[in-house]
Design an enzyme around this catalytic site. Structure first.
Site, PDB file in Angstrom:
ATOM      1  N   TYR A 102       0.854  -1.400  -0.079  1.00  0.00           N
ATOM      2  CA  TYR A 102       0.012   0.053  -0.082  1.00  0.00           C
ATOM      3  C   TYR A 102       0.727   1.312   0.067  1.00  0.00           C
ATOM      4  O   TYR A 102       2.048   1.258  -0.264  1.00  0.00           O
ATOM      5  CB  TYR A 102      -1.079  -0.054   1.166  1.00  0.00           C
ATOM      6  CG  TYR A 102      -2.092   0.890   0.768  1.00  0.00           C
ATOM      7  CD1 TYR A 102      -2.985   0.537  -0.354  1.00  0.00           C
ATOM      8  CD2 TYR A 102      -2.453   2.082   1.337  1.00  0.00           C
ATOM      9  CE1 TYR A 102      -4.230   1.399  -0.734  1.00  0.00           C
ATOM     10  CE2 TYR A 102      -3.637   2.782   1.042  1.00  0.00           C
ATOM     11  CZ  TYR A 102      -4.311   2.557  -0.047  1.00  0.00           C
ATOM     12  OH  TYR A 102      -5.371   3.190  -0.337  1.00  0.00           O
ATOM     13  N   ARG A 155      -7.952  10.780  -8.334  1.00  0.00           N
ATOM     14  CA  ARG A 155      -7.381  11.384  -7.239  1.00  0.00           C
ATOM     15  C   ARG A 155      -6.632  10.313  -6.340  1.00  0.00           C
ATOM     16  O   ARG A 155      -6.710  10.093  -5.484  1.00  0.00           O
ATOM     17  CB  ARG A 155      -8.143  12.294  -6.385  1.00  0.00           C
ATOM     18  CG  ARG A 155      -7.572  13.458  -5.530  1.00  0.00           C
ATOM     19  CD  ARG A 155      -8.301  13.677  -4.335  1.00  0.00           C
ATOM     20  NE  ARG A 155      -8.534  12.357  -3.542  1.00  0.00           N
ATOM     21  CZ  ARG A 155      -8.390  12.104  -2.233  1.00  0.00           C
ATOM     22  NH1 ARG A 155      -8.190  13.256  -1.581  1.00  0.00           N
ATOM     23  NH2 ARG A 155      -8.611  11.220  -1.742  1.00  0.00           N
ATOM     24  N   LYS A 173      -5.795  -2.386  -1.356  1.00  0.00           N
ATOM     25  CA  LYS A 173      -6.926  -2.094  -0.292  1.00  0.00           C
ATOM     26  C   LYS A 173      -7.403  -3.378   0.130  1.00  0.00           C
ATOM     27  O   LYS A 173      -7.407  -3.959   1.244  1.00  0.00           O
ATOM     28  CB  LYS A 173      -7.954  -1.096  -0.568  1.00  0.00           C
ATOM     29  CG  LYS A 173      -7.489   0.306  -0.231  1.00  0.00           C
ATOM     30  CD  LYS A 173      -8.440   1.041   0.673  1.00  0.00           C
ATOM     31  CE  LYS A 173      -7.596   2.198   1.493  1.00  0.00           C
ATOM     32  NZ  LYS A 173      -8.128   3.216   1.933  1.00  0.00           N
ATOM     33  N   GLU A 244     -13.246   4.700  -3.429  1.00  0.00           N
ATOM     34  CA  GLU A 244     -11.987   5.085  -3.150  1.00  0.00           C
ATOM     35  C   GLU A 244     -11.115   6.093  -4.049  1.00  0.00           C
ATOM     36  O   GLU A 244     -11.330   5.745  -5.457  1.00  0.00           O
ATOM     37  CB  GLU A 244     -11.019   3.793  -3.079  1.00  0.00           C
ATOM     38  CG  GLU A 244      -9.598   3.740  -2.648  1.00  0.00           C
ATOM     39  CD  GLU A 244      -9.483   3.904  -1.175  1.00  0.00           C
ATOM     40  OE1 GLU A 244     -10.340   3.746  -0.342  1.00  0.00           O
ATOM     41  OE2 GLU A 244      -8.508   4.798  -0.800  1.00  0.00           O
ATOM     42  N   ASP A 245     -10.616   7.142  -3.712  1.00  0.00           N
ATOM     43  CA  ASP A 245      -9.681   7.769  -4.399  1.00  0.00           C
ATOM     44  C   ASP A 245     -10.514   8.619  -5.526  1.00  0.00           C
ATOM     45  O   ASP A 245      -9.909   8.800  -6.681  1.00  0.00           O
ATOM     46  CB  ASP A 245      -8.536   7.057  -4.686  1.00  0.00           C
ATOM     47  CG  ASP A 245      -7.623   7.251  -3.780  1.00  0.00           C
ATOM     48  OD1 ASP A 245      -7.783   7.606  -2.470  1.00  0.00           O
ATOM     49  OD2 ASP A 245      -6.144   6.695  -3.882  1.00  0.00           O
ATOM     50  N   ASP A 267     -14.069   5.519   2.049  1.00  0.00           N
ATOM     51  CA  ASP A 267     -12.697   5.260   3.243  1.00  0.00           C
ATOM     52  C   ASP A 267     -11.993   6.521   3.159  1.00  0.00           C
ATOM     53  O   ASP A 267     -11.583   7.039   4.457  1.00  0.00           O
ATOM     54  CB  ASP A 267     -11.749   4.316   2.598  1.00  0.00           C
ATOM     55  CG  ASP A 267     -10.662   4.097   3.920  1.00  0.00           C
ATOM     56  OD1 ASP A 267     -11.227   3.749   4.940  1.00  0.00           O
ATOM     57  OD2 ASP A 267      -9.699   4.070   3.690  1.00  0.00           O
ATOM     58  N   ASP A 268     -11.672   7.350   2.500  1.00  0.00           N
ATOM     59  CA  ASP A 268     -11.104   8.515   2.461  1.00  0.00           C
ATOM     60  C   ASP A 268     -11.813   9.552   3.380  1.00  0.00           C
ATOM     61  O   ASP A 268     -11.018  10.513   4.001  1.00  0.00           O
ATOM     62  CB  ASP A 268     -10.977   9.346   1.076  1.00  0.00           C
ATOM     63  CG  ASP A 268     -10.313   8.355  -0.069  1.00  0.00           C
ATOM     64  OD1 ASP A 268      -9.347   7.587   0.132  1.00  0.00           O
ATOM     65  OD2 ASP A 268     -10.888   8.118  -0.993  1.00  0.00           O
ATOM     66  N   ASN A 407       0.226  12.096   3.671  1.00  0.00           N
ATOM     67  CA  ASN A 407       1.279  10.948   3.340  1.00  0.00           C
ATOM     68  C   ASN A 407       1.648  11.282   1.914  1.00  0.00           C
ATOM     69  O   ASN A 407       1.065  12.292   1.226  1.00  0.00           O
ATOM     70  CB  ASN A 407       0.274   9.920   3.309  1.00  0.00           C
ATOM     71  CG  ASN A 407      -0.237   9.216   4.509  1.00  0.00           C
ATOM     72  OD1 ASN A 407       0.294   9.112   5.530  1.00  0.00           O
ATOM     73  ND2 ASN A 407      -1.502   8.981   4.555  1.00  0.00           N
TER      74      ASN A 407
END
Ligand code: NAD
Length: 550
Positions: A102, A155, A173, A244-245, A267-268, A407
């Site tokens: 990840y 993204r 993930k 996700e993203d 999740d973000d 991150n």
């Protein structure tokens, strides 16, 4: 009896085909009897190895790789060759391998996906599939899907629009769903929606594997997503759908649109919210100030910041505050300064948190004026928590809470060493990326990592175990509290606001139980509550052990 206690399994494949099926292949661990009976005698070197010996060989190879990308490619190849061995190795070496499978390495892998591509995994659904997405989904070979992680690649981590190359993220993930919470790999489905890309480097790259056209936008995009979500419900009615993203503008909108209609979460936004809330609850145990008395300043007002604030507000309300009281305890600073009501052109996701206050441009002045108990960095801007900022926090609070969540490590608002050094060792610190222990003033500080992997795998397992029809905020609060409860006094004494990652499976089982309990209590589950819920959850957890075929 766990589902893995019986290792006997009837299979239909034989010969070379068996060796090429990663879900059944055991490589050199096939026994003599299996080699004879299944027509693979002579297709393997003579010595039968134990799984332990295979692990040793894998680790020797893994450590010989010259860089993280080579390690990623090596582990991907192992995943494609022998899934059981892959998960054995990953589970036994979680702290070492999580940054490979990840973030941050997976980000680099996505950037060069078209160049390092060996073999497809998961499903690609493109804008050309409009009108037949249901049929495409039916091509997926595994009948029972429990978790789908989907991205449209716009993204990816902090790297922007990577189009179809974003596939590494759902795959990574889902590896963590299995490794951290024992969600069976056969129940995991990674999906990339290829709606085009605006990334000119990719469009011009002859080895790019996605559609080299501009992204679908507006109504066309919404119709495409709608067809996809509807098709998922029809083809995989028991799956939880994790977004996700996606870009901010779509992430918030899609969550609002679908959260009460299908079993879905982002999740973000929500996972980040829960993991950070858990860290704050642990930090509150260290500082002695309860959550509902905290005043939190967010630096960055994107998906992570707003998701965290929404979760904190919900938790403060559980502790007795009214919504407006809880919201008045969450302040935001973004690239344009303090988020205040009179600011023109404020984006809709920031509006609920805009405070009635004069504009203030810089972080130091905001801290002096607001006097937060906690600062949370979610801006993606490195070194925002300078010496001046951290010593200002230390001047106004005895135990300032400092979470630098951006991150990867290079984007972190400050390092662990800076956080402890510049607050004279008084900061309660956590970060998004891992930092090693710090020795300062004759003490050892072990910084906690607010990794979403503490939360989403357990949430997924809980939803699967209860066959929940929705994923609610209450489930995320329950997950956060279960994670905080799993943080021991010993962890807190070291300054660590999360349990160590090596305990993740146990922690995920507790989270899943808490989540499933909410599903049963709120009548969202797909059946009656088992007498021993925790045992029921644990029985569903996958173990990477070889089955006997003969
Ligand atoms: P995002 O792009 O949605 O939001 C970034 C926000 O930062 C925007 O509101 C932007 O206006 C603001 N910003 C930019 N420059 C700024 C500056 N100089 N000062 C103040 N604000 C500034 O991104 P996101 O999804 O919210 O993620 C933000 C960061 O949080 C990323 O680095 C991500 O890696 C990290 N993150 C960490 C975790 C975790 O630790 N568990 C989880 C999710 C995201």
């Amino acid at each position: 009896m766990t589902m893995n206690a019986t290792k006997d399994m009837k299979i239909n494949l034989r010969g070379e085909e068996l060796l090429h099926d990663p879900t059944l292949n055991k490589g050199t661990a096939f026994t003599e009897a299996e080699r004879e009976a299944l027509g693979i005698h002579g297709l393997l070197p003579p010595r039968v190895c134990t799984q332990g010996e295979q692990v040793r060989r894998v680790m020797e190879n893994y450590h010989s790789k010259p860089n993280d990308m080579e390690k990623f490619v090596y582990l991907t190849a192992l995943h494609d060759r022998n899934e059981t061995l892959y998960f054995r190795v990953l589970m036994d070496n979680m702290e070492e391998m999580m940054p490979i499978v990840y973030t941050p390495t997976v980000g680099k892998a996505c950037q060069s996906y078209g160049h390092i591509f060996r073999r497809a995994r998961g499903m690609f659904i493109s804008k050309w599939d409009r009108g037949r997405i249901r049929q495409v989904l039916r091509n997926w070979p595994a009948p029972e899907v429990g978790v789908i992680v989907v991205t449209d690649g716009e993204r990816i981590l902090g790297l922007g629009d990577l189009g179809a190359n974003g596939m590494g993220i759902p795959i990574g993930k889902l590896s963590l769903y299995t490794a951290c919470a024992g969600v069976p790999p056969t129940q995991c489905l990674p999906i990339t929606l290829d709606v085009g890309t605006e990334n000119t480097d990719l469009i011009e790259d002859p080895l790019y594997l996605g559609i080299s056209q501009p992204r679908l936008r507006g109504e066309e995009y919404d119709e495409f997503i709608d067809e996809f979500v509807t098709a998922v419900q029809e083809v995989f009615p028991h799956a939880v759908l994790q977004f996700e993203d996606f870009a901010n503008v779509n992430a918030f909108r899609l969550l609002r649109k679908y959260r009460d209609r299908v079993c879905t979460f982002n999740d973000d936004i929500q996972g980040t919210g829960a993991v950070t809330l858990a860290g704050l609850l642990s930090a509150a145990r260290i500082t002695g100030t309860p959550l509902h008395e905290q005043k939190v300043l967010f630096v960055g007002a994107g998906e992570a910041g707003i998701g965290i604030a929404d979760t904190i507000v919900a938790a403060m309300m559980e502790e007795g505050l009214r919504r407006h009281e809880a919201m008045s305890r969450c302040w935001f600073l973004d690239s344009k300064g303090l988020v205040v009501r009179d600011r023109p052109g404020l984006e809709s996701h920031k509006k609920p948190y805009a405070q009635a206050h004069e504009p203030v441009a810089d972080l130091k002045s905001v801290i002096e004026e607001i006097r937060p108990t906690a600062i949370i960095g979610v801006s993606g801007r490195p070194q925002t928590f300078t010496r001046e900022i951290l010593s200002t926090m230390a001047a106004i609070r005895e135990r300032p809470i400092v979470f630098a969540l951006s991150n990867p490590t290079s984007k972190s608002e400050c390092t662990a060493t800076q956080a402890y050094r510049w607050t004279a060792g008084r900061a309660v610190f956590a970060s998004g990326s891992p930092f090693p222990a710090v020795e300062f003033d004759n003490r050892v500080f072990v910084p906690g990592q607010g990794n979403n992997a503490y939360i989403f795998p357990g949430v997924g397992l809980g939803v699967i175990a209860s066959r929940a029809r929705r994923v609610t905020d209450e489930m995320f609060l329950a997950a956060a509290r279960a994670l905080a409860d799993a943080t021991s006094e010993h962890d807190l004494a070291l300054g660590r606001v999360y349990p160590p990652l090596r305990r993740i499976r146990e922690v995920s089982a507790s989270i899943a139980t808490a989540v499933a309990r909410v599903a049963y209590a709120r009548d969202l589950a797909g059946g009656p509550e088992p007498a021993d819920l925790e045992r029921h959850v644990r029985e569903g957890m996958y173990e990477p052990v070889y089955r006997r075929y003969v």
